[in-house]
Design an enzyme around this catalytic site. Structure first.
Site, PDB file in Angstrom:
ATOM      1  N   GLY A  48       0.698  -1.441  -0.127  1.00 26.00           N
ATOM      2  CA  GLY A  48       0.084   0.007  -0.063  1.00 26.00           C
ATOM      3  C   GLY A  48       0.721   1.287  -0.064  1.00 26.00           C
ATOM      4  O   GLY A  48       0.177   2.357  -0.430  1.00 26.00           O
ATOM      5  N   GLU A 102       4.572   3.909   5.666  1.00 25.38           N
ATOM      6  CA  GLU A 102       3.339   3.247   5.622  1.00 25.38           C
ATOM      7  C   GLU A 102       2.394   4.214   5.033  1.00 25.38           C
ATOM      8  O   GLU A 102       2.263   5.188   4.908  1.00 25.38           O
ATOM      9  CB  GLU A 102       2.780   3.020   7.249  1.00 25.38           C
ATOM     10  CG  GLU A 102       3.273   1.645   7.651  1.00 25.38           C
ATOM     11  CD  GLU A 102       2.451   0.520   7.237  1.00 25.38           C
ATOM     12  OE1 GLU A 102       1.690   0.656   6.131  1.00 25.38           O
ATOM     13  OE2 GLU A 102       2.432  -0.514   7.920  1.00 25.38           O
ATOM     14  N   ASP A 103       1.215   3.444   4.324  1.00 21.93           N
ATOM     15  CA  ASP A 103       0.284   4.031   4.045  1.00 21.93           C
ATOM     16  C   ASP A 103      -0.942   4.517   4.908  1.00 21.93           C
ATOM     17  O   ASP A 103      -1.483   5.483   4.943  1.00 21.93           O
ATOM     18  CB  ASP A 103      -0.550   3.043   2.899  1.00 21.93           C
ATOM     19  CG  ASP A 103      -1.038   1.766   3.720  1.00 21.93           C
ATOM     20  OD1 ASP A 103      -0.575   1.649   4.485  1.00 21.93           O
ATOM     21  OD2 ASP A 103      -1.616   0.827   2.843  1.00 21.93           O
ATOM     22  N   ASP A 106      -4.080   2.089  11.353  1.00 26.33           N
ATOM     23  CA  ASP A 106      -5.364   2.120  11.611  1.00 26.33           C
ATOM     24  C   ASP A 106      -5.136   1.498  13.226  1.00 26.33           C
ATOM     25  O   ASP A 106      -5.352   2.311  14.229  1.00 26.33           O
ATOM     26  CB  ASP A 106      -5.918   0.937  10.908  1.00 26.33           C
ATOM     27  CG  ASP A 106      -7.299   0.743  11.036  1.00 26.33           C
ATOM     28  OD1 ASP A 106      -8.167   1.779  11.422  1.00 26.33           O
ATOM     29  OD2 ASP A 106      -7.797  -0.390  11.147  1.00 26.33           O
ATOM     30  N   LYS A 134      -5.457   7.062  11.841  1.00 28.16           N
ATOM     31  CA  LYS A 134      -6.778   6.993  12.481  1.00 28.16           C
ATOM     32  C   LYS A 134      -6.610   6.978  13.854  1.00 28.16           C
ATOM     33  O   LYS A 134      -6.818   5.786  14.294  1.00 28.16           O
ATOM     34  CB  LYS A 134      -7.733   5.796  11.645  1.00 28.16           C
ATOM     35  CG  LYS A 134      -8.020   5.721  10.198  1.00 28.16           C
ATOM     36  CD  LYS A 134      -8.873   4.344  10.043  1.00 28.16           C
ATOM     37  CE  LYS A 134      -9.079   4.322   8.543  1.00 28.16           C
ATOM     38  NZ  LYS A 134      -9.825   3.063   8.411  1.00 28.16           N
ATOM     39  N   PHE A 155     -13.460   3.734   6.346  1.00 26.79           N
ATOM     40  CA  PHE A 155     -12.558   2.853   5.279  1.00 26.79           C
ATOM     41  C   PHE A 155     -12.321   3.648   4.232  1.00 26.79           C
ATOM     42  O   PHE A 155     -13.392   4.513   3.571  1.00 26.79           O
ATOM     43  CB  PHE A 155     -13.278   1.547   4.761  1.00 26.79           C
ATOM     44  CG  PHE A 155     -12.452   0.826   4.161  1.00 26.79           C
ATOM     45  CD1 PHE A 155     -11.365   0.167   4.590  1.00 26.79           C
ATOM     46  CD2 PHE A 155     -12.781   0.794   2.594  1.00 26.79           C
ATOM     47  CE1 PHE A 155     -10.609  -0.898   4.099  1.00 26.79           C
ATOM     48  CE2 PHE A 155     -11.879  -0.146   2.024  1.00 26.79           C
ATOM     49  CZ  PHE A 155     -11.043  -0.708   2.591  1.00 26.79           C
ATOM     50  N   VAL A 156     -11.161   3.844   3.675  1.00 28.45           N
ATOM     51  CA  VAL A 156     -10.669   4.404   2.664  1.00 28.45           C
ATOM     52  C   VAL A 156     -10.008   3.723   1.473  1.00 28.45           C
ATOM     53  O   VAL A 156      -9.268   2.782   2.000  1.00 28.45           O
ATOM     54  CB  VAL A 156      -9.769   5.846   3.038  1.00 28.45           C
ATOM     55  CG1 VAL A 156     -10.696   6.984   3.587  1.00 28.45           C
ATOM     56  CG2 VAL A 156      -8.505   5.368   4.079  1.00 28.45           C
ATOM     57  N   ASP A 162      -6.058  -0.259  -0.994  1.00 30.62           N
ATOM     58  CA  ASP A 162      -6.843  -1.147  -1.684  1.00 30.62           C
ATOM     59  C   ASP A 162      -8.229  -1.712  -1.149  1.00 30.62           C
ATOM     60  O   ASP A 162      -8.584  -1.528   0.005  1.00 30.62           O
ATOM     61  CB  ASP A 162      -6.264  -2.355  -2.059  1.00 30.62           C
ATOM     62  CG  ASP A 162      -6.352  -3.363  -0.959  1.00 30.62           C
ATOM     63  OD1 ASP A 162      -5.524  -2.920   0.134  1.00 30.62           O
ATOM     64  OD2 ASP A 162      -6.184  -4.487  -1.031  1.00 30.62           O
ATOM     65  N   ARG A 168      -5.950   0.591  -5.786  1.00 28.12           N
ATOM     66  CA  ARG A 168      -4.838   1.296  -5.517  1.00 28.12           C
ATOM     67  C   ARG A 168      -4.266   2.391  -6.376  1.00 28.12           C
ATOM     68  O   ARG A 168      -3.486   3.123  -6.161  1.00 28.12           O
ATOM     69  CB  ARG A 168      -3.629   0.158  -5.469  1.00 28.12           C
ATOM     70  CG  ARG A 168      -3.820  -0.739  -4.465  1.00 28.12           C
ATOM     71  CD  ARG A 168      -2.478  -1.495  -4.365  1.00 28.12           C
ATOM     72  NE  ARG A 168      -2.519  -2.938  -3.638  1.00 28.12           N
ATOM     73  CZ  ARG A 168      -2.296  -2.969  -2.211  1.00 28.12           C
ATOM     74  NH1 ARG A 168      -2.489  -2.068  -1.338  1.00 28.12           N
ATOM     75  NH2 ARG A 168      -2.714  -4.250  -1.838  1.00 28.12           N
TER      76      ARG A 168
HETATM   77  P1  5GP Z   1      -3.160  -1.766  11.517  1.00 29.25           P
HETATM   78  O1  5GP Z   1      -2.328  -2.816  11.696  1.00 29.25           O
HETATM   79  O2  5GP Z   1      -2.604  -0.369  11.813  1.00 29.25           O
HETATM   80  O3  5GP Z   1      -4.639  -1.931  12.131  1.00 29.25           O
HETATM   81  O4  5GP Z   1      -3.679  -1.725  10.010  1.00 29.25           O
HETATM   82  C1  5GP Z   1      -2.853  -1.562   8.972  1.00 29.25           C
HETATM   83  C2  5GP Z   1      -3.248  -1.923   7.700  1.00 29.25           C
HETATM   84  O5  5GP Z   1      -4.694  -2.334   7.510  1.00 29.25           O
HETATM   85  C3  5GP Z   1      -2.776  -0.926   6.576  1.00 29.25           C
HETATM   86  O6  5GP Z   1      -1.423  -1.323   6.179  1.00 29.25           O
HETATM   87  C4  5GP Z   1      -3.883  -1.394   5.576  1.00 29.25           C
HETATM   88  O7  5GP Z   1      -3.517  -2.528   4.717  1.00 29.25           O
HETATM   89  C5  5GP Z   1      -5.019  -1.837   6.198  1.00 29.25           C
HETATM   90  N1  5GP Z   1      -5.995  -0.853   6.367  1.00 29.25           N
HETATM   91  C6  5GP Z   1      -6.526  -0.142   7.766  1.00 29.25           C
HETATM   92  N2  5GP Z   1      -7.368   0.821   7.347  1.00 29.25           N
HETATM   93  C7  5GP Z   1      -7.645   0.795   6.008  1.00 29.25           C
HETATM   94  C8  5GP Z   1      -8.707   1.662   5.197  1.00 29.25           C
HETATM   95  O8  5GP Z   1      -9.243   2.478   5.872  1.00 29.25           O
HETATM   96  N3  5GP Z   1      -8.752   1.326   3.998  1.00 29.25           N
HETATM   97  C9  5GP Z   1      -7.660   0.245   3.398  1.00 29.25           C
HETATM   98  N4  5GP Z   1      -7.650   0.078   2.116  1.00 29.25           N
HETATM   99  N5  5GP Z   1      -6.925  -0.393   3.930  1.00 29.25           N
HETATM  100  C10 5GP Z   1      -6.836  -0.182   5.553  1.00 29.25           C
END
Ligand code: 5GP
Length: 180
Positions: A48, A102-103, A106, A134, A155-156, A162, A168
């Site tokens: 991402g 990182e993208d 969350d 977030k 969700f984005v 993606d 993407r």
């Molecule tokens: P975390 O481990 O911080 O919960 O999640 C990180 C990963 O979850 C990101 O690298 C991404 O792949 C996915 N993710 C979390 N929120 C979103 C969102 O709003 N949209 C998308 N497309 N992926 C997300």
């Protein structure tokens, strides 16, 4: 800008590419200032983060290196949550100033586990740059150092993010339209 549709879901324009480009410039200037006198190593977390990493890396107007990793998750280790193993980091990061790209952060679980893994390799410093953050979704004790945009817990997609592998390549970030 128009709504887009994927897998029967509707997404509305949320962060336009011009705003992203302007913010990337600001983050790059801050990183340059913070890393003065060093040659930082950027680690782009695939898949991402690649569009953000490409823009940020080019905007950092100083000697710097970039490399790429993927994370492999193990399900079935529920007690510790999402366990991710670093795949593909061949560089020696000992004593380097490392910036993870990182993208999105969350829950923070991904970055939390990655930080723990990379810390063992004894970098001089370890920072996180993320396009999106977030804060309301965060369950881990992590704080990204460079944040493009703080966004609500919705969700984005787009600009690298993606929906089941697609979307993407959208140039802007879109947000899921609720009650559509
Ligand atoms: P975390 O481990 O911080 O919960 O999640 C990180 C990963 O979850 C990101 O690298 C991404 O792949 C996915 N993710 C979390 N929120 C979103 C969102 O709003 N949209 C998308 N497309 N992926 C997300």
């Amino acid at each position: 800008m128009k709504e887009v549709h994927y897998n029967g879901l509707t997404f509305v324009p949320y962060i336009e590419k011009e705003r992203i480009a302007a913010r990337v410039k600001e983050l790059a200037a801050q990183i340059k200032k913070d890393c003065e006198g060093t040659v930082p190593l950027f680690i782009c977390v695939l898949n991402g983060a690649f569009p953000f990493a490409a823009d940020l890396f080019r905007a950092v107007d100083m000697d710097a290196e970039i490399t790429f990793i993927r994370l492999k998750s193990y399900e079935g280790m529920a007690s510790t949550g999402v366990i991710k193993e670093v795949v593909g980091l061949s560089e020696d990061i000992k004593d380097r100033n490392v910036i993870i790209i990182e993208d999105i952060v969350d829950t923070g679980k991904t970055i939390h586990n990655l930080l723990a893994d990379l810390k063992k390799k004894e970098p001089a410093s370890l920072k996180i740059a993320t396009l999106l953050f977030k804060p309301e979704a965060l369950v881990c004790d992590v704080k990204p150092d460079y944040v493009g945009f703080e966004i609500p817990k919705k969700f984005v997609i787009g600009f690298g993010l993606d929906l089941d592998g697609i979307a993407r390549n959208l140039e802007d970030v879109y947000q899921l339209k609720e009650n559509a």
